[in-house]
Design a protein around this motif. Structure first.
Motif, PDB file in Angstrom:
ATOM      1  N   VAL A   1       0.545  -1.223   0.182  1.00 28.38           N
ATOM      2  CA  VAL A   1       0.194   0.154   0.169  1.00 28.38           C
ATOM      3  C   VAL A   1       0.765   1.270  -0.205  1.00 28.38           C
ATOM      4  O   VAL A   1       0.817   2.483  -0.837  1.00 28.38           O
ATOM      5  CB  VAL A   1      -0.505  -0.104   1.308  1.00 28.38           C
ATOM      6  CG1 VAL A   1      -1.829   1.703   1.425  1.00 28.38           C
ATOM      7  CG2 VAL A   1      -2.070  -1.374   1.022  1.00 28.38           C
ATOM      8  N   ALA A   2       1.751   1.249   0.944  1.00 24.90           N
ATOM      9  CA  ALA A   2       2.844   2.168   0.945  1.00 24.90           C
ATOM     10  C   ALA A   2       2.935   2.549  -0.499  1.00 24.90           C
ATOM     11  O   ALA A   2       3.333   3.777  -0.761  1.00 24.90           O
ATOM     12  CB  ALA A   2       3.791   1.897   1.955  1.00 24.90           C
ATOM     13  N   ALA A   3       3.791   1.516  -1.455  1.00 26.44           N
ATOM     14  CA  ALA A   3       5.217   1.368  -2.932  1.00 26.44           C
ATOM     15  C   ALA A   3       3.383   2.139  -3.671  1.00 26.44           C
ATOM     16  O   ALA A   3       3.812   2.710  -4.305  1.00 26.44           O
ATOM     17  CB  ALA A   3       5.401   0.098  -3.140  1.00 26.44           C
ATOM     18  N   VAL A   4       2.808   2.089  -3.917  1.00 23.38           N
ATOM     19  CA  VAL A   4       1.926   2.684  -4.450  1.00 23.38           C
ATOM     20  C   VAL A   4       0.772   3.216  -3.882  1.00 23.38           C
ATOM     21  O   VAL A   4       1.267   4.849  -5.365  1.00 23.38           O
ATOM     22  CB  VAL A   4       0.195   1.496  -4.351  1.00 23.38           C
ATOM     23  CG1 VAL A   4      -0.787   2.354  -5.524  1.00 23.38           C
ATOM     24  CG2 VAL A   4       0.450  -0.048  -4.562  1.00 23.38           C
ATOM     25  N   ALA A   5       1.021   4.291  -2.697  1.00 26.56           N
ATOM     26  CA  ALA A   5       0.249   5.548  -2.515  1.00 26.56           C
ATOM     27  C   ALA A   5       1.311   6.054  -2.640  1.00 26.56           C
ATOM     28  O   ALA A   5       1.517   7.306  -3.089  1.00 26.56           O
ATOM     29  CB  ALA A   5       0.040   5.682  -1.241  1.00 26.56           C
ATOM     30  N   THR A   6       3.144   6.034  -2.781  1.00 29.05           N
ATOM     31  CA  THR A   6       3.966   6.509  -2.958  1.00 29.05           C
ATOM     32  C   THR A   6       4.095   6.757  -4.316  1.00 29.05           C
ATOM     33  O   THR A   6       4.613   8.638  -4.620  1.00 29.05           O
ATOM     34  CB  THR A   6       5.620   5.791  -2.253  1.00 29.05           C
ATOM     35  OG1 THR A   6       5.171   5.887  -0.876  1.00 29.05           O
ATOM     36  CG2 THR A   6       5.985   7.651  -2.345  1.00 29.05           C
ATOM     37  N   LEU A   7       4.311   6.124  -5.249  1.00 23.08           N
ATOM     38  CA  LEU A   7       4.215   6.921  -6.776  1.00 23.08           C
ATOM     39  C   LEU A   7       2.711   7.220  -7.456  1.00 23.08           C
ATOM     40  O   LEU A   7       3.506   7.791  -8.014  1.00 23.08           O
ATOM     41  CB  LEU A   7       3.968   4.724  -7.269  1.00 23.08           C
ATOM     42  CG  LEU A   7       5.308   3.961  -7.137  1.00 23.08           C
ATOM     43  CD1 LEU A   7       4.734   2.385  -7.697  1.00 23.08           C
ATOM     44  CD2 LEU A   7       6.141   4.372  -7.573  1.00 23.08           C
ATOM     45  N   ALA A   8       2.020   7.073  -6.940  1.00 19.33           N
ATOM     46  CA  ALA A   8       0.803   8.069  -7.247  1.00 19.33           C
ATOM     47  C   ALA A   8       1.488   9.155  -6.441  1.00 19.33           C
ATOM     48  O   ALA A   8       0.604  10.620  -7.284  1.00 19.33           O
ATOM     49  CB  ALA A   8      -0.419   7.535  -6.494  1.00 19.33           C
ATOM     50  N   SER A   9       1.759   9.663  -5.348  1.00 16.58           N
ATOM     51  CA  SER A   9       2.089  10.375  -5.159  1.00 16.58           C
ATOM     52  C   SER A   9       3.079  11.592  -5.390  1.00 16.58           C
ATOM     53  O   SER A   9       3.565  12.887  -5.686  1.00 16.58           O
ATOM     54  CB  SER A   9       2.565  10.139  -3.705  1.00 16.58           C
ATOM     55  OG  SER A   9       1.138  10.183  -2.859  1.00 16.58           O
ATOM     56  N   LEU A  10       4.165  10.555  -6.074  1.00 17.49           N
ATOM     57  CA  LEU A  10       5.060  11.800  -6.834  1.00 17.49           C
ATOM     58  C   LEU A  10       4.734  11.521  -8.308  1.00 17.49           C
ATOM     59  O   LEU A  10       5.206  13.123  -8.311  1.00 17.49           O
ATOM     60  CB  LEU A  10       6.054  10.212  -6.898  1.00 17.49           C
ATOM     61  CG  LEU A  10       7.945  10.132  -5.270  1.00 17.49           C
ATOM     62  CD1 LEU A  10       7.943   8.680  -6.121  1.00 17.49           C
ATOM     63  CD2 LEU A  10       8.399  10.689  -5.375  1.00 17.49           C
TER      64      LEU A  10
ATOM     65  N   LEU B   1       9.967   9.175   0.500  1.00 23.95           N
ATOM     66  CA  LEU B   1      10.404   8.249   1.566  1.00 23.95           C
ATOM     67  C   LEU B   1       9.947   8.939   2.540  1.00 23.95           C
ATOM     68  O   LEU B   1       9.159   7.910   3.954  1.00 23.95           O
ATOM     69  CB  LEU B   1      11.994   8.963   2.478  1.00 23.95           C
ATOM     70  CG  LEU B   1      13.270   8.822   1.560  1.00 23.95           C
ATOM     71  CD1 LEU B   1      14.449   8.945   1.608  1.00 23.95           C
ATOM     72  CD2 LEU B   1      13.000   6.933   1.738  1.00 23.95           C
ATOM     73  N   LEU B   2       9.169  10.726   2.977  1.00 21.67           N
ATOM     74  CA  LEU B   2       7.948  10.433   3.898  1.00 21.67           C
ATOM     75  C   LEU B   2       6.708  10.485   3.752  1.00 21.67           C
ATOM     76  O   LEU B   2       6.170  10.542   4.194  1.00 21.67           O
ATOM     77  CB  LEU B   2       7.891  12.290   3.551  1.00 21.67           C
ATOM     78  CG  LEU B   2       9.585  13.163   4.461  1.00 21.67           C
ATOM     79  CD1 LEU B   2       9.036  14.406   4.378  1.00 21.67           C
ATOM     80  CD2 LEU B   2       9.067  12.339   5.373  1.00 21.67           C
ATOM     81  N   ALA B   3       6.728  10.532   1.979  1.00 18.85           N
ATOM     82  CA  ALA B   3       5.526   9.941   1.559  1.00 18.85           C
ATOM     83  C   ALA B   3       5.167   7.944   1.933  1.00 18.85           C
ATOM     84  O   ALA B   3       3.828   7.623   2.512  1.00 18.85           O
ATOM     85  CB  ALA B   3       4.988   9.429   0.727  1.00 18.85           C
ATOM     86  N   PHE B   4       6.230   7.687   2.454  1.00 16.95           N
ATOM     87  CA  PHE B   4       6.188   5.967   2.586  1.00 16.95           C
ATOM     88  C   PHE B   4       6.183   5.711   4.149  1.00 16.95           C
ATOM     89  O   PHE B   4       4.980   4.425   4.520  1.00 16.95           O
ATOM     90  CB  PHE B   4       7.380   5.724   2.153  1.00 16.95           C
ATOM     91  CG  PHE B   4       7.992   4.070   2.635  1.00 16.95           C
ATOM     92  CD1 PHE B   4       6.803   3.571   1.042  1.00 16.95           C
ATOM     93  CD2 PHE B   4       7.914   3.564   3.097  1.00 16.95           C
ATOM     94  CE1 PHE B   4       7.535   1.319   1.253  1.00 16.95           C
ATOM     95  CE2 PHE B   4       7.552   2.242   3.764  1.00 16.95           C
ATOM     96  CZ  PHE B   4       7.652   1.138   2.456  1.00 16.95           C
ATOM     97  N   ALA B   5       6.724   6.777   4.417  1.00 23.73           N
ATOM     98  CA  ALA B   5       6.290   6.518   6.321  1.00 23.73           C
ATOM     99  C   ALA B   5       4.993   7.222   6.822  1.00 23.73           C
ATOM    100  O   ALA B   5       4.699   6.730   7.406  1.00 23.73           O
ATOM    101  CB  ALA B   5       7.655   7.845   6.926  1.00 23.73           C
ATOM    102  N   LEU B   6       4.366   8.488   5.812  1.00 27.38           N
ATOM    103  CA  LEU B   6       2.762   8.628   6.351  1.00 27.38           C
ATOM    104  C   LEU B   6       2.071   7.636   6.022  1.00 27.38           C
ATOM    105  O   LEU B   6       1.039   7.209   6.510  1.00 27.38           O
ATOM    106  CB  LEU B   6       2.810   9.919   5.084  1.00 27.38           C
ATOM    107  CG  LEU B   6       2.869  10.899   6.265  1.00 27.38           C
ATOM    108  CD1 LEU B   6       2.676  12.538   5.162  1.00 27.38           C
ATOM    109  CD2 LEU B   6       2.449  11.262   8.058  1.00 27.38           C
ATOM    110  N   SER B   7       1.855   6.743   5.013  1.00 24.69           N
ATOM    111  CA  SER B   7       1.385   5.582   4.192  1.00 24.69           C
ATOM    112  C   SER B   7       1.292   4.620   5.071  1.00 24.69           C
ATOM    113  O   SER B   7       0.502   3.742   5.892  1.00 24.69           O
ATOM    114  CB  SER B   7       1.060   5.417   2.888  1.00 24.69           C
ATOM    115  OG  SER B   7       0.805   4.601   2.692  1.00 24.69           O
TER     116      SER B   7
END
Length: 269
Positions: free
Chosen positions: A72-81, A196-202
């Motif tokens: 989930v964190a990986a997908v959310a991070t890619l979409a956020s980037l 990195l911050l997005a991954f940690a948040l997710s």
């Protein structure tokens, strides 16, 4: 030369006391993750053992929850980037009616209480007839993770010199070549820090996840369910410590990456 003003002793004591108050529960969890006592929080600690780590990571439910949170964190991070970078590129130099409102809409999800965001997302998914699943969790996380990427990227854009882009275009480079060889190198550390911050948040998000997960169990939801199982306290402590370590690493890395970057990207020197 002016000497720097020193903070009074009482103010320093208050600051250190506040930090100690905030971190004391974390220290307790970390210590009792190694305690030999099985039933509860006995004081003083009865001994030191690593057996609970082997027991925790030998459980299929723990590994499944960790793997789901990572995905989930990986997908959310890619979409956020992707979304955060595009939004920053579109807004940082353009002036148009409604720009401030659009900027507010971008940063609002991270400013709102998680329960408000979760209810809003759940209502939207119900209207679209989407059942809670992996993808609803990832979309929900991306709504607030995009903010940290946007903030990092637009800050770097504002410190960059647009004359470098103009020079590249004047020399015959097309838009993609200019982005690849001029813009992207200037954004590299900002993108990495934002990711990195997005991954940690997710990874450790629980409130929004509760409304969008359905039957899926991410690691924070697994930990929440463990609160009603006192016999699993040592396992719970180990997993909680793991979550803290996993989220701490990207936060520290992002902080290091953004240190001293004010005069690096596009300073024109």
């Amino acid at each position: 030369m002016h000497s720097e003003a020193r903070a009074p002793l009482w103010l320093k004591l208050l600051a250190y006391g506040g930090l100690a108050f905030l971190h004391f529960p974390i220290v307790v969890i970390a210590l009792y993750a190694f305690n030999t006592e099985e039933s509860a929080y006995s004081f003083p600690l009865q001994g030191f053992t690593l057996d609970w780590f082997a027991a925790a990571f030998g459980r299929d439910d723990v590994l499944a929850a960790i793997w789901l949170s990572v995905k989930v964190a990986a997908v959310a991070t890619l979409a956020s980037l992707l979304l955060g970078t595009m939004a920053a590129a579109a807004l940082y130099r353009r002036r148009f009616w409604g720009k401030e409102a659009l900027t507010l809409m971008l940063i609002l999800p991270i400013a709102l209480p998680g329960i408000i965001t979760g209810i809003a997302l759940l209502s939207a998914f119900k209207l679209l007839a989407w059942e809670p699943s992996f993808w609803t969790i990832a979309i929900g996380h991306a709504t607030f993770c995009v903010v940290v990427v946007y903030n990092n990227v637009i800050a770097r854009f504002r410190r960059s010199s647009h004359s470098l882009v103009e020079a590249s275009m004047d020399l015959g480079a097309d838009g993609f070549t200019t982005f690849r060889h001029v813009v992207l190198p200037q954004l590299a550390t900002a993108l990495l820090a934002g990711g990195l911050l997005a991954f940690a948040l997710s990874f450790d998000e629980i409130i929004v996840t509760t409304f969008t997960a359905g039957h899926e169990r991410t690691l924070p939801i697994w930990l929440l369910n463990q609160l009603g199982r006192p016999r699993d306290v040592p396992i719970t402590n180990v997993v909680a410590l793991t979550v803290m370590l996993i989220t701490m690493v990207p936060v520290i890395a992002a902080w290091k990456l953004t240190q001293g970057t004010e005069a690096v990207a596009g300073s024109g020197k």
